[in-house]
Design a protein around this motif. Structure first.
Motif, PDB file in Angstrom:
ATOM      1  N   GLU A 100      29.694  36.689  38.690  1.00  0.00           N
ATOM      2  CA  GLU A 100      28.895  37.082  37.317  1.00  0.00           C
ATOM      3  C   GLU A 100      29.603  39.360  36.877  1.00  0.00           C
ATOM      4  N   VAL A 101      30.085  40.109  38.278  1.00  0.00           N
ATOM      5  CA  VAL A 101      30.689  40.564  37.501  1.00  0.00           C
ATOM      6  C   VAL A 101      31.927  40.985  37.143  1.00  0.00           C
ATOM      7  N   ILE A 102      32.480  39.979  38.520  1.00  0.00           N
ATOM      8  CA  ILE A 102      33.836  39.179  37.721  1.00  0.00           C
ATOM      9  C   ILE A 102      34.292  38.627  36.680  1.00  0.00           C
ATOM     10  N   GLN A 103      33.693  37.790  36.478  1.00  0.00           N
ATOM     11  CA  GLN A 103      33.433  36.943  34.809  1.00  0.00           C
ATOM     12  C   GLN A 103      33.725  37.542  33.635  1.00  0.00           C
ATOM     13  N   ASP A 104      33.024  39.581  34.045  1.00  0.00           N
ATOM     14  CA  ASP A 104      33.037  40.332  32.470  1.00  0.00           C
ATOM     15  C   ASP A 104      34.313  40.705  32.965  1.00  0.00           C
ATOM     16  N   LYS A 105      35.147  41.766  32.407  1.00  0.00           N
ATOM     17  CA  LYS A 105      36.563  42.198  32.428  1.00  0.00           C
ATOM     18  C   LYS A 105      36.153  43.440  33.014  1.00  0.00           C
ATOM     19  N   TYR A 106      35.088  43.417  31.295  1.00  0.00           N
ATOM     20  CA  TYR A 106      34.649  45.024  31.425  1.00  0.00           C
ATOM     21  C   TYR A 106      33.959  45.862  32.716  1.00  0.00           C
ATOM     22  N   GLU A 107      32.801  44.371  32.981  1.00  0.00           N
ATOM     23  CA  GLU A 107      31.854  45.331  34.154  1.00  0.00           C
ATOM     24  C   GLU A 107      32.743  45.159  35.598  1.00  0.00           C
ATOM     25  N   GLN A 108      34.076  44.240  35.252  1.00  0.00           N
ATOM     26  CA  GLN A 108      34.827  44.478  36.665  1.00  0.00           C
ATOM     27  C   GLN A 108      35.332  45.527  36.861  1.00  0.00           C
ATOM     28  N   LYS A 109      35.813  45.744  35.393  1.00  0.00           N
ATOM     29  CA  LYS A 109      36.841  47.096  35.759  1.00  0.00           C
ATOM     30  C   LYS A 109      36.438  48.603  36.073  1.00  0.00           C
ATOM     31  N   LYS A 110      34.521  48.784  35.616  1.00  0.00           N
ATOM     32  CA  LYS A 110      33.682  49.639  35.216  1.00  0.00           C
ATOM     33  C   LYS A 110      33.494  49.663  37.219  1.00  0.00           C
ATOM     34  N   LEU A 111      33.183  48.825  37.659  1.00  0.00           N
ATOM     35  CA  LEU A 111      33.056  49.122  39.437  1.00  0.00           C
ATOM     36  C   LEU A 111      34.376  49.378  40.328  1.00  0.00           C
ATOM     37  N   LEU A 112      35.072  48.465  39.714  1.00  0.00           N
ATOM     38  CA  LEU A 112      36.637  49.169  40.452  1.00  0.00           C
ATOM     39  C   LEU A 112      36.655  50.897  40.415  1.00  0.00           C
ATOM     40  N   LYS A 113      36.767  51.133  39.107  1.00  0.00           N
ATOM     41  CA  LYS A 113      36.633  52.419  38.546  1.00  0.00           C
ATOM     42  C   LYS A 113      35.803  53.771  39.732  1.00  0.00           C
ATOM     43  N   LYS A 114      34.167  52.551  39.311  1.00  0.00           N
ATOM     44  CA  LYS A 114      33.388  53.772  39.775  1.00  0.00           C
ATOM     45  C   LYS A 114      33.695  53.959  41.462  1.00  0.00           C
ATOM     46  N   LYS A 115      34.531  53.281  42.452  1.00  0.00           N
ATOM     47  CA  LYS A 115      34.945  52.593  43.621  1.00  0.00           C
ATOM     48  C   LYS A 115      35.930  53.307  43.381  1.00  0.00           C
ATOM     49  N   ARG A 116      36.707  54.289  42.541  1.00  0.00           N
ATOM     50  CA  ARG A 116      37.783  55.303  42.530  1.00  0.00           C
ATOM     51  C   ARG A 116      38.977  54.550  43.425  1.00  0.00           C
ATOM     52  N   ILE A 117      39.362  53.127  42.786  1.00  0.00           N
ATOM     53  CA  ILE A 117      40.544  51.722  42.580  1.00  0.00           C
ATOM     54  C   ILE A 117      40.644  52.263  41.554  1.00  0.00           C
ATOM     55  N   PRO A 118      41.719  52.094  41.738  1.00  0.00           N
ATOM     56  CA  PRO A 118      43.355  52.974  40.203  1.00  0.00           C
ATOM     57  C   PRO A 118      43.586  51.179  39.594  1.00  0.00           C
ATOM     58  N   VAL A 119      42.024  51.783  38.075  1.00  0.00           N
ATOM     59  CA  VAL A 119      43.122  50.718  37.281  1.00  0.00           C
ATOM     60  C   VAL A 119      43.277  51.587  35.891  1.00  0.00           C
ATOM     61  N   PRO A 120      44.130  50.668  35.012  1.00  0.00           N
ATOM     62  CA  PRO A 120      44.503  51.115  33.969  1.00  0.00           C
ATOM     63  C   PRO A 120      42.902  51.655  33.084  1.00  0.00           C
ATOM     64  N   ASP A 121      43.896  52.913  32.115  1.00  0.00           N
ATOM     65  CA  ASP A 121      42.667  52.781  31.249  1.00  0.00           C
ATOM     66  C   ASP A 121      41.751  51.759  30.716  1.00  0.00           C
ATOM     67  N   PHE A 122      40.689  51.929  30.454  1.00  0.00           N
ATOM     68  CA  PHE A 122      40.057  51.004  29.289  1.00  0.00           C
ATOM     69  C   PHE A 122      38.124  51.517  28.459  1.00  0.00           C
ATOM     70  N   ILE A 123      38.330  50.689  27.266  1.00  0.00           N
ATOM     71  CA  ILE A 123      37.049  51.733  26.831  1.00  0.00           C
ATOM     72  C   ILE A 123      35.969  49.556  25.797  1.00  0.00           C
TER      73      ILE A 123
END
Length: 387
Positions: A100-123
């Motif tokens: 469910e999280v991975i299907q939504d790229k925005y939610e996917q990136k939000k989770l990775l960022k929350k876990k302090r895993i480096p991702v490109p900046d996004f909005i």
């Protein structure tokens, strides 16, 4: 229950499902697939085939009743029915929660960022005005993406300036689709790391692959990647952290950008065996497909060590026609030492469709690369009459 007596259900009967079944059959598993195409690649080797659309909840429940564990070969499927089945006690891996999280790229990136895993900046993007704000925040160019459903570059648009905003918004169906904007990453290399998590939490990480794309479609994967030892260790560590973040079970692929000699950003995560991991069939002691089967039935994970340098090249449909697939150059390609051929068995070929892949191994990466590229010059797939 004897683990080897478990029946496995696969949603999807394409090439990934087929390669899962090939490994499952080596261990004696009974496999049922669900796919709308009667003569899909996995049809001829499945024990049962439920012919139904992927959004047919009744058919998916029928599949669940016939098997002991369900998996899937692609992530664009209805998650609600899977969550409902899981609540009733059915085993589904990777879990509906991670899907469910991975299907939504925005939610996917939000989770990775929350876990302090480096991702490109996004909005998140709600309207055209937000796209203009994204340009002010990231500068131009930047990437506009659908949050759901994109693959092989579909669902993405590069926004080069304010004049592109309206067209990009309309092209991605912004009034009806959820969108996000992401900074444009001027990467040096694209790499990916396969990782697998067992039911007991055991994690196995594969060597780093270096990927080359053309028109957003993967063309070639080279293993090991030509990056420093420091970056190699960092990439494998990031893949391990991603697996822990999603608490997934089964194979995952973590796509990454190398931006300089020290920095890696996570691009996307796929909760399944992946195109860039096909090299593992010949290149590793345990292929990604065997590993996935081991994980979802509760067997110990296998050794991920690289046997020898390996190069994988995709075989795409050639020409301009759609029709019965015709394969040319098999004899010439297989005369080259170290080359293995995988034709998926899709009935129809059309331009840029993934019809198969080949792998080449060698004493060195350079030797494997030379063999793979030479073989790919011979192997061609056209629609009948289209060569």
């Amino acid at each position: 229950m004897n683990v080897l007596k478990k029946k496995i259900g696969i949603i999807g009967g394409g090439q990934l499902g087929k390669m899962m079944i090939l490994e499952a059959k080596k261990m004696g598993f009974y496999v049922v697939i669900l796919d709308p195409t009667l003569h899909c690649p996995a049809h001829s080797i499945a024990d049962e085939h439920i012919v139904a659309d992927f959004d047919d909840d009744i058919a998916i429940k029928k599949l669940a009743h016939r098997v002991d564990v369900i998996t899937y070969e692609f992530e664009h499927i209805g998650v609600e029915v899977l969550k409902e089945l899981e609540e009733k006690g059915y085993e589904i891996y990777p879990t509906p929660k991670s899907l469910e999280v991975i299907q939504d790229k925005y939610e996917q990136k939000k989770l990775l960022k929350k876990k302090r895993i480096p991702v490109p900046d996004f909005i998140y993007i709600s309207n055209e005005e937000d796209i203009i704000k994204a340009g002010e925040k990231f500068g131009y160019p930047f990437i506009l993406k659908r949050c759901r459903g994109g693959y092989d570059g579909k669902g993405n648009v590069v926004v080069n300036g304010v004049e592109d905003v309206k067209a990009a918004y309309e092209r991605l169906g912004g009034r009806y689709e959820e969108l996000m904007a992401e900074e444009f990453v001027n990467f040096k290399k694209e790499i990916s790391v396969l990782a697998c998590r067992g039911i007991d939490g055991e994690i196995a990480v594969y060597p780093v692959g270096e990927n080359e794309h053309k028109d957003n479609i993967l063309i070639e994967t080279k293993v090991p990647a030509k990056i420093t030892k420091t970056l190699t260790n960092r990439a494998m560590n990031l893949a391990n952290r991603v697996m822990k973040a999603f608490e997934g079970v089964g194979m995952f692929c973590v796509e990454m950008f190398v931006t300089d000699d020290k920095k890696i950003l996570i691009n996307e995560v796929a909760p399944r065996p992946h195109n860039s991991g096909h090299y593992s069939i010949e290149g590793c002691i345990t292929s990604q497909f065997e590993q996935h089967i081991r994980a979802i039935v509760g067997l110990p994970l296998g050794d991920t060590s690289l046997i020898s340098p390996t190069v994988m090249r995709n075989i795409l449909g050639e020409g301009s026609k759609i029709g019965e697939a015709m394969v040319y150059g098999v004899k010439e390609a297989l005369e080259i030492p170290g080359v293995r051929l995988h034709i998926y068995g899709k009935e129809k070929s059309f331009p840029r469709r993934k019809m198969g892949h080949l792998t080449a191994t060698g004493e060195t990466l350079e030797e494997a690369l030379e063999r793979a590229r030479k073989a790919s010059e011979f192997i061609k797939i056209y629609a009948r009459g289209g060569k």
